[in-house]
Design an enzyme around this catalytic site. Sequence first.
Site, mmCIF file in Angstrom:
data_model
loop_
_atom_site.group_PDB
_atom_site.id
_atom_site.type_symbol
_atom_site.label_atom_id
_atom_site.label_comp_id
_atom_site.label_asym_id
_atom_site.label_seq_id
_atom_site.Cartn_x
_atom_site.Cartn_y
_atom_site.Cartn_z
ATOM 1 C CG ASN A 13 -1.607 1.230 1.508
ATOM 2 O OD1 ASN A 13 -1.661 2.176 0.603
ATOM 3 N ND2 ASN A 13 -2.298 1.357 2.629
ATOM 4 C CD1 TRP A 14 3.480 0.852 -2.956
ATOM 5 C CD2 TRP A 14 3.635 2.197 -4.838
ATOM 6 N NE1 TRP A 14 4.471 0.364 -3.692
ATOM 7 C CE2 TRP A 14 4.424 1.079 -5.075
ATOM 8 C CE3 TRP A 14 3.615 3.216 -5.739
ATOM 9 C CZ2 TRP A 14 5.085 0.939 -6.251
ATOM 10 C CZ3 TRP A 14 4.230 3.243 -6.989
ATOM 11 C CH2 TRP A 14 4.922 1.990 -7.102
ATOM 12 C CE LYS A 15 -0.340 3.310 4.667
ATOM 13 N NZ LYS A 15 -0.385 3.347 6.150
ATOM 14 C CG HIS A 100 -6.101 1.820 5.185
ATOM 15 N ND1 HIS A 100 -5.702 2.970 6.000
ATOM 16 C CD2 HIS A 100 -5.052 0.931 5.121
ATOM 17 C CE1 HIS A 100 -4.734 2.526 6.500
ATOM 18 N NE2 HIS A 100 -4.189 1.682 6.030
ATOM 19 C CD GLU A 102 -3.424 5.569 6.683
ATOM 20 O OE1 GLU A 102 -3.171 5.685 5.273
ATOM 21 O OE2 GLU A 102 -2.577 5.135 7.378
ATOM 22 C CD GLU A 172 -3.914 -2.683 7.061
ATOM 23 O OE1 GLU A 172 -2.659 -2.833 6.829
ATOM 24 O OE2 GLU A 172 -4.521 -1.402 7.109
ATOM 25 N N GLY A 178 1.951 2.172 10.845
ATOM 26 C CA GLY A 178 2.893 3.304 10.487
ATOM 27 C C GLY A 178 3.645 3.723 11.748
ATOM 28 C CB SER A 216 4.880 -1.675 11.883
ATOM 29 O OG SER A 216 4.340 -0.505 12.225
ATOM 30 N N GLY A 237 2.603 -1.390 4.339
ATOM 31 C CA GLY A 237 2.559 0.228 4.064
ATOM 32 C C GLY A 237 3.892 0.684 3.747
ATOM 33 N N GLY A 238 4.690 1.298 4.751
ATOM 34 C CA GLY A 238 5.943 1.889 4.730
ATOM 35 C C GLY A 238 6.921 0.927 4.054
HETATM 36 P P1 PGA Z 1 2.472 0.294 7.812
HETATM 37 O O1 PGA Z 1 1.014 0.541 6.912
HETATM 38 O O2 PGA Z 1 2.999 -1.020 7.095
HETATM 39 O O3 PGA Z 1 3.322 1.422 7.179
HETATM 40 O O4 PGA Z 1 2.204 0.158 9.034
HETATM 41 C C1 PGA Z 1 -0.011 -0.572 6.901
HETATM 42 C C2 PGA Z 1 -1.264 -0.136 6.158
HETATM 43 O O5 PGA Z 1 -1.398 1.092 6.375
HETATM 44 O O6 PGA Z 1 -1.910 -0.700 5.433
#
Ligand code: PGA
Length: 265
Positions: A13-15, A100, A102, A172, A178, A216, A237-238
Amino acid sequence: MPRACSEKLVIGNWKMYGNTAENQTRLDALVDKVRTHAGSVKIAVCVPYPYLAQAQTSLRASDIAWGTQDISSQQTGAYTGEVSACMAAEFGSSYTIVGHSERRAYHGETSEIIAMKARQALTAGITPVVCIGETLEEREADMTAKVVSTQLAEILGALSAAEARQIVLAYEPVWAIGTGRTASPAQAQEVHSHIRRHLIQHASELAGTPILYGGSVKAANSTALFSEQDIDGALVGGASLDAAEFAAICTTARQAVEAPNDLHG
Ligand code: PGA
C-alpha cells in the site's frame, strides 16, 4: 483443525507517496527482485490513482498485480473527485483496498459505505481487500474481539454469499499502522483465528478467505508472522516503498509456504 496454507498474498500500500520517476525506479526494481516468486506467493501493489497506467505498463509482463487504495461506492455519475471500479478495471487493477483505517478516520467511512465499495469492486472484477481492526483505546479496553466482530458482521451482512466468498480481509490494528509498533505474532494470530471462526460461523464456505495482517510489517518481523496458522499474507505500508524490503517480505512469504519447517529453525 489445521489449515493447509497453500498460498500467501503480499500487497503493498503505497499510500500518498511517490512520483513518476521514483515509482519507475521502484517498479523496475520490484520486477527484477521478485521474478522467481510466482506460484506460492501472489504479489500486488496498490498505487495512487494517477499512477495506475504506469503500474500497468511496468508490471503487465510480470507476475506482480496492481490496484488502488480506495474505490467509489457508486458505479457512475456526478460524484466529483471519485474514481469508479470500472475505471480502475480499465487500467488492469486486480485489487482495491477498501475501509482502510485512514479512510475510516479521515473520510468518515462506515461499514455500509465500505460494503458498497466492496460490491462495486466485485462487479468490476476487482478483489476488494477489506480492512478491519481496533484502535489502541479499544485494545486497552479489551474490546478487540468485539470491535472486529462488529466490523465483520456489518460488512458480511451487506454482501451476498457469492460476494462474501470473493473478498480478502486485512486485519490492521490501528495502533500498529505506521507506528513501528507491530502486533506480536501471537497477538495477530489470536485475532486472525477469531476472524476465521467468525467467518465460518457466518458461512462454512468462508473458511478459506485470505486474512492478511497489516501494521508495521517488515522483512524482519514477517517470518514469525507468516508462520502463524491463520496469517495468509500481509498488507504492507511503509516497507512497500522500499523495493528490496518489500521483495524480502515476499521471499519470507514464499518460504512460509514452500519450506515452513525452515522458518522454525
Ligand atoms: P504500515 O501500514 O505497514 O506502514 O504500518 C500498513 C497499512 O496502512 O496498510
